[in-house]
Design a protein around this motif. Sequence first.
Motif, short mmCIF file in Angstrom:
data_model
loop_
_atom_site.label_atom_id
_atom_site.label_comp_id
_atom_site.label_asym_id
_atom_site.label_seq_id
_atom_site.Cartn_x
_atom_site.Cartn_y
_atom_site.Cartn_z
N MET A 196 21.72 43.50 32.95
CA MET A 196 22.03 43.63 31.53
C MET A 196 23.52 43.87 31.33
SD MET A 196 19.16 43.20 30.09
CE MET A 196 18.74 42.12 31.44
N LYS A 197 24.31 42.96 31.81
CA LYS A 197 25.75 43.16 31.72
C LYS A 197 26.26 42.75 30.35
CE LYS A 197 26.35 42.48 36.62
NZ LYS A 197 25.67 43.77 36.81
N GLU A 198 26.71 43.73 29.62
CA GLU A 198 27.20 43.46 28.27
C GLU A 198 28.58 44.06 28.12
OE1 GLU A 198 24.66 45.18 25.43
OE2 GLU A 198 23.14 43.62 25.55
N GLY A 199 29.40 43.38 27.38
CA GLY A 199 30.68 43.96 26.99
C GLY A 199 31.67 44.09 28.13
N PRO A 200 32.77 44.77 27.84
CA PRO A 200 33.89 44.87 28.77
C PRO A 200 33.54 45.73 29.97
CG PRO A 200 34.51 45.52 26.54
CD PRO A 200 33.03 45.46 26.59
N ASP A 201 34.30 45.57 31.03
CA ASP A 201 34.03 46.25 32.29
C ASP A 201 34.78 47.58 32.37
OD1 ASP A 201 33.41 47.01 34.75
OD2 ASP A 201 34.16 45.22 35.77
N ILE A 202 34.10 48.65 32.01
CA ILE A 202 34.75 49.94 32.06
C ILE A 202 34.82 50.48 33.49
CG2 ILE A 202 34.27 50.68 29.73
CD1 ILE A 202 31.83 52.11 30.69
N ALA A 203 33.98 49.95 34.37
CA ALA A 203 34.00 50.44 35.74
C ALA A 203 35.33 50.12 36.41
CB ALA A 203 32.85 49.82 36.54
N LEU A 204 35.90 48.99 36.04
CA LEU A 204 37.17 48.58 36.65
C LEU A 204 38.29 49.59 36.34
CD1 LEU A 204 37.79 44.77 36.56
CD2 LEU A 204 39.33 46.40 37.66
N ILE A 205 38.47 49.91 35.07
CA ILE A 205 39.49 50.90 34.73
C ILE A 205 39.11 52.24 35.31
CG2 ILE A 205 41.05 51.52 32.86
CD1 ILE A 205 38.99 50.26 31.01
N GLY A 206 37.85 52.57 35.19
CA GLY A 206 37.39 53.85 35.70
C GLY A 206 37.76 54.04 37.15
N SER A 207 37.51 53.02 37.96
CA SER A 207 37.80 53.17 39.39
C SER A 207 39.30 53.24 39.63
CB SER A 207 37.18 52.02 40.18
OG SER A 207 37.74 50.80 39.77
N ASN A 215 36.54 41.57 31.52
CA ASN A 215 35.17 41.31 31.12
C ASN A 215 34.31 41.00 32.32
OD1 ASN A 215 35.32 41.64 28.25
ND2 ASN A 215 36.57 39.78 28.24
N ARG A 216 33.07 41.45 32.25
CA ARG A 216 32.21 41.28 33.40
C ARG A 216 31.54 39.93 33.42
NH1 ARG A 216 28.66 46.48 33.00
NH2 ARG A 216 28.47 45.63 30.93
N HIS A 217 31.71 39.20 32.34
CA HIS A 217 31.00 37.93 32.25
C HIS A 217 31.84 36.99 31.40
CE1 HIS A 217 30.67 39.70 28.49
NE2 HIS A 217 29.43 39.46 28.17
N ARG A 218 31.64 35.73 31.63
CA ARG A 218 32.18 34.75 30.70
C ARG A 218 31.37 34.96 29.44
NH1 ARG A 218 30.85 34.47 35.05
NH2 ARG A 218 28.81 33.85 35.85
N PRO A 219 32.06 35.00 28.29
CA PRO A 219 31.35 35.28 27.03
C PRO A 219 30.09 34.45 26.87
CG PRO A 219 33.72 35.08 26.66
CD PRO A 219 33.49 34.84 28.12
N GLY A 220 28.96 35.08 26.81
CA GLY A 220 27.69 34.37 26.77
C GLY A 220 27.15 34.25 25.37
N PRO A 221 25.93 33.79 25.26
CA PRO A 221 25.32 33.58 23.94
C PRO A 221 25.12 34.91 23.20
CG PRO A 221 23.72 33.30 25.69
CD PRO A 221 25.05 33.44 26.35
N LYS A 222 24.97 36.00 23.97
CA LYS A 222 24.74 37.29 23.32
C LYS A 222 26.00 37.84 22.67
CE LYS A 222 21.03 39.82 25.67
NZ LYS A 222 20.83 40.82 26.70
N ASP A 223 27.13 37.36 23.17
CA ASP A 223 28.39 37.97 22.79
C ASP A 223 28.65 37.97 21.28
OD1 ASP A 223 30.42 39.23 24.50
OD2 ASP A 223 31.79 37.94 23.37
#
Lengths: 226, 226
Positions: free
Chosen positions: A1-12, B96-104
């Motif tokens: 369920m990967k949604e939105g921006p990657d906060i783990a990257l900045i976090g790490s 971003n963790r994904h290429r913007p998908g349909p959910k975006d």
Amino acid sequence: MKEGPDIALIGSLIGDPARANMLTALMGGRALTPTELATHAGITLQTASSHLSKLEAGGLLTQRKQGRHRYYQLAEDEVGLMLENLMGFAASRGMNRHRPGPKDPALRKARVCYNHLAGDYGVRMLDSLIAAKQIEVAGDDLALTDAGQIRIEALGISYASLKKSRRPICRTCLDWSERRSHLAGSLGEALLTLFLDKGWAKRENNSRAIRFTDSGEKAFSGLFPQ
Amino acid sequence: MKEGPDIALIGSLIGDPARANMLTALMGGRALTPTELATHAGITLQTASSHLSKLEAGGLLTQRKQGRHRYYQLAEDEVGLMLENLMGFAASRGMNRHRPGPKDPALRKARVCYNHLAGDYGVRMLDSLIAAKQIEVAGDDLALTDAGQIRIEALGISYASLKKSRRPICRTCLDWSERRSHLAGSLGEALLTLFLDKGWAKRENNSRAIRFTDSGEKAFSGLFPQ
DNA sequence: TTCATACTTCGATGGTAGTCGAAGCATTAA
DNA sequence: TTAATGCTTCGACTACCATCGAAGTATGAA
């Protein structure tokens, strides 16, 4: 369920103590060399170098070469705002790295937040400017009023030159010690520079703390009454 | 040179991908069980359990037992605000963790931000309330005006009950997709609850996205004109 | 009681990332 | 050129931590 921006990257990136120490040191606003940053973080130059390239790759830092030195600084205003924000959260959770020491009150009173004034004095300054209707709050943004433009020109800050830059002139930055906003943006930077240039305040070495002189205190209180 | 709060601690908590995924899932506002969170993060229950106790120890999550289930949720409003803020920063860096998908697009249009409405709709709602002088901006804080109190009572939200809680009624939350503030606080929560209760909008499963019905769209636009 | 579900704790494993020594490159000074 | 300083790169080591299997605890159902 990967949604939105990657906060783990900045976090790490921020999550490593050595890197966090370097970022905190750079919040002091000065550009620092790998050697200086290494001592701040308590690690060797080699290790620091590796951390710095990661922070640069992550877009948190920029670097410029000057002779045989390399100067690192926070990449943009946003980085400083984000860090100050995180510090505010950490402080509210009681996540402190030290038992409050002698330096602590000085930091809370006045300190550098990347390139502008923070702490009690920073918050008071913004409050005073808003009360005098020289800055007005418009939704999220701060705007300099006509009265404000006249005011800063009188202080010797050129409105025209502030306006040239693409950076916002006024912007809010959440203060971790006061838990309220102070003034960031190019005007915030210009005002801090003014205080330092006039000799009203001085940076302490190896610290974010700012020490106001006696005459500086008076001048500040006169300019920004409570 | 250890100064100020410890950002490395929060950073490392958020820096692990599995934990970041759980936190993101909890931004959906629902309290979730370790089993659910484990599947969100793509790890086994044992690993999830260990992560959850770390997040709880760090003050990011709270837990309540109910029968043989344990429900985890974000500890306070501040946690949600901090996370949304970090997401905004990450998004601005293109992390971003994904290429913007349909959910975006759906997420950008309307989504849950812990317990209140975010995305385009969230921002529009706050703008509209300010324009109608039902909420006013006072420095950092938002305040409900007299007109605002009458307005929300008319919608069926009891001002008195909002006021009872120690939580702020109105508060800003920086929207990562819009890069502007939307309305958080107990009123923000009450309004989202209202939309859901009236059937104007529905939460999507396993997503932060919110889908407005046709009649919901009309009602929303009527209540909060641009 | 017995069984099933939900979750935690323990223990072992494996991978990764922070760390530093040594060597290499670049710039400056003499 | 030679030497010194500032920094990066390489390679090896180590420690930590995420991960999961297995066993243990708690609640609920039959």
